[in-house]
Design an enzyme around this catalytic site. Structure first.
Site, mmCIF file in Angstrom:
data_model
loop_
_atom_site.group_PDB
_atom_site.id
_atom_site.type_symbol
_atom_site.label_atom_id
_atom_site.label_comp_id
_atom_site.label_asym_id
_atom_site.label_seq_id
_atom_site.Cartn_x
_atom_site.Cartn_y
_atom_site.Cartn_z
ATOM 1 C CE1 TYR A 131 21.838 62.284 34.081
ATOM 2 C CE2 TYR A 131 21.138 59.953 32.930
ATOM 3 C CZ TYR A 131 21.742 60.759 34.231
ATOM 4 O OH TYR A 131 22.158 60.094 35.242
ATOM 5 C CB SER B 140 24.148 57.197 33.934
ATOM 6 O OG SER B 140 22.709 56.749 33.702
#
Ligand code: NAP
Length: 248
Positions: free
Chosen positions: A157, A143
């Protein structure tokens, strides 16, 4: 050569788009899901209706037992695999770090990091020339958060995706001489259900103006980069990243 791909967590969003594109490119497609059997079976049905070959497999990719059994079922059904997309991932409700409890942090680490290790291990045993395989390719779905850190939303995350980036670099060097390429994509804000899990289904529309291109991305735009990295077109690329984030 028969091409077989496993896409973890592939019942919806980015993985559904990747599964459909992979089938179009001639792969046998292994569609893994955790809970959403209906969505997984829909993709399988769509691929098989169009003349492709796909099977859905329930497995929790954070469980070593499940992962071993998933890969041995793929051995039985397709005689192994040539491509792995470590796609499954979670995020939890938006929060500052000081309000995160340990169980949440462990869930994120297990889901986003441990799953990549467990599936990569099994894929290497089937692809590596060291084990008698013919090579293959792995793409990790990281990501852009690995670079931005996702402050006030999901630092856990973001940190897990930074670990996926380090895994991509290290593993690519370990297996480069064994016929396996390991790369990653780093999506930015993509329209999928993951944002609802973080407590804000319309998150992409709220923050899209932070993106230089002033829009969110579509799952298909990520799928195309994944399939390119897996293909022979990317034959001299390993340990690299494609950011799919509209310039962010
Ligand atoms: P999504 O729609 O929430 O899908 C996540 C998928 O992961 C679900 O299909 C889920 O399966 C599966 N999954 C979760 N835990 C699993 C487990 N333990 N075992 C097997 N499958 C599991 O999310 P998405 O946006 O498409 O995300 C795909 C990947 O892209 C993730 O790694 C995510 O971090 C990354 N990413 C997304 C964005 C974005 O903006 N959307 C941005 C950057 C990176 P079930 O449905 O069967 O439960």
């Amino acid at each position: 050569m028969t091409k077989t791909i496993l896409i973890t967590g592939s019942s919806r969003g980015i993985r559904a788009a990747t599964a459909l594109l992979a089938a179009k490119q001639g792969y046998n497609v292994c569609v893994n899901y955790l809970q959403n059997e209906k969505a997984a079976e829909q993709i399988v049905h769509q691929i098989n209706q169009n003349g492709g070959k796909a099977i859905a497999y329930q497995a929790d990719v954070t469980s070593e037992t499940d992962v071993k059994s998933l890969f041995s079922k793929i051995d039985d059904d397709f005689g192994g695999l040539t491509a792995l997309v470590n796609n499954s991932g979670i995020l939890e409700t938006q929060s500052r770090v000081d309000n995160m409890d340990m169980n949440r942090i462990l869930r994120v680490i297990n889901s986003n990091i441990i799953s990549c290790f467990l599936c990569s291990k099994e894929a290497i045993k089937r692809m590596s020339t060291l084990y008698g395989g013919v090579g293959g390719a792995i793409v990790n779905v990281s990501s852009i958060a690995a670079k931005t850190g996702s402050p006030n939303e999901y630092v856990d995350y973001a940190a897990s995706k930074a670990a996926v980036d380090a895994l991509t670099i290290g593993l690519s060097k370990e297996v480069a001489e064994e016929g396996i390429r390991v790369n990653a994509v780093r999506p930015g804000f993509i329209y999928t259900d993951i944002h609802a899990n973080g407590g804000e289904p319309n998150r992409v529309d709220r923050i899209k103006n932070m993106v230089p291109m002033k829009r969110g991305g579509q799952p298909g735009e990520v799928a195309k980069a994944i399939l390119w990295l897996l293909s022979d077109e990317a034959s001299f690329s390993t340990g690299t990243f494609i950011d799919i984030s509209g310039g962010r």
